[in-house]
Write a protein that holds these residues in place. Structure first.
Motif: not given
Length: 165
Positions: A58-67
């Motif tokens: 899981w990525t850190s939050p970026l652009g109001n989302s996580m991937m």
């Protein structure tokens, strides 16, 4: 007979309390949250399930989302992948998931996916419809998922992960 009913009630009560997932109720007010409220999901997680090894990243939050991505490997053969997102929408969060075979052919139709609204966040737990993320400590993440069986019954499965250092 009274003892039998008492035992039956206790088993039923225990099963209710051991449930780690919740259902979204559209008649209730939406739980307000931002992506930073679940930033603790981010990391490179390793576990075991379905007779093999699992990775969940899981990525850190970026652009109001996580991937997020998931991979299952059994006896050194990739069984399937998942691509996931948690996104801010309408002052709440939505979890989305799409499955892929090991050759990246999708399970779901082209524009279809599993979508789960946020039910609530309670401390170290984020409850989405039929999915719960639980951060136990710095190195342990549990994800609880409801699977629907062929007979229509539902079963909760726990995926336990350890943070790769």
């Amino acid at each position: 007979m009274k003892n039998y009913l008492a035992i039956l009630f206790c088993v039923f009560a225990i099963s209710l309390f051991s449930q780690n997932t919740l259902k979204f109720d559209a008649s209730k007010e939406t739980f307000k949250a931002s992506i930073n409220d679940v930033s603790w999901v981010s990391g490179y997680w390793l576990g075991e399930a379905f007779g093999g090894k699992t990775e969940e990243v899981w990525t850190s939050p970026l652009g109001n989302s996580m991937m997020g991505s998931f991979k299952l490997v059994v006896e050194d053969v990739i069984q399937f992948y998942e691509l996931c997102t948690i996104s801010e929408e309408n002052e709440s969060l939505v979890f989305r998931l799409k499955h892929f075979h090991n050759d990246l052919k999708g399970w779901e139709e082209k524009n279809d996916m599993i979508e789960a609204a946020l039910v609530k966040i309670d401390g170290n737990r984020a409850y989405f419809n039929d999915f719960t993320f639980e951060r136990l400590n710095k190195t342990t993440l549990n994800i609880y998922v409801i699977f629907k069986k062929k007979d229509g019954q539902e079963e909760e499965m726990k995926f336990q992960y350890t943070l790769k250092m």
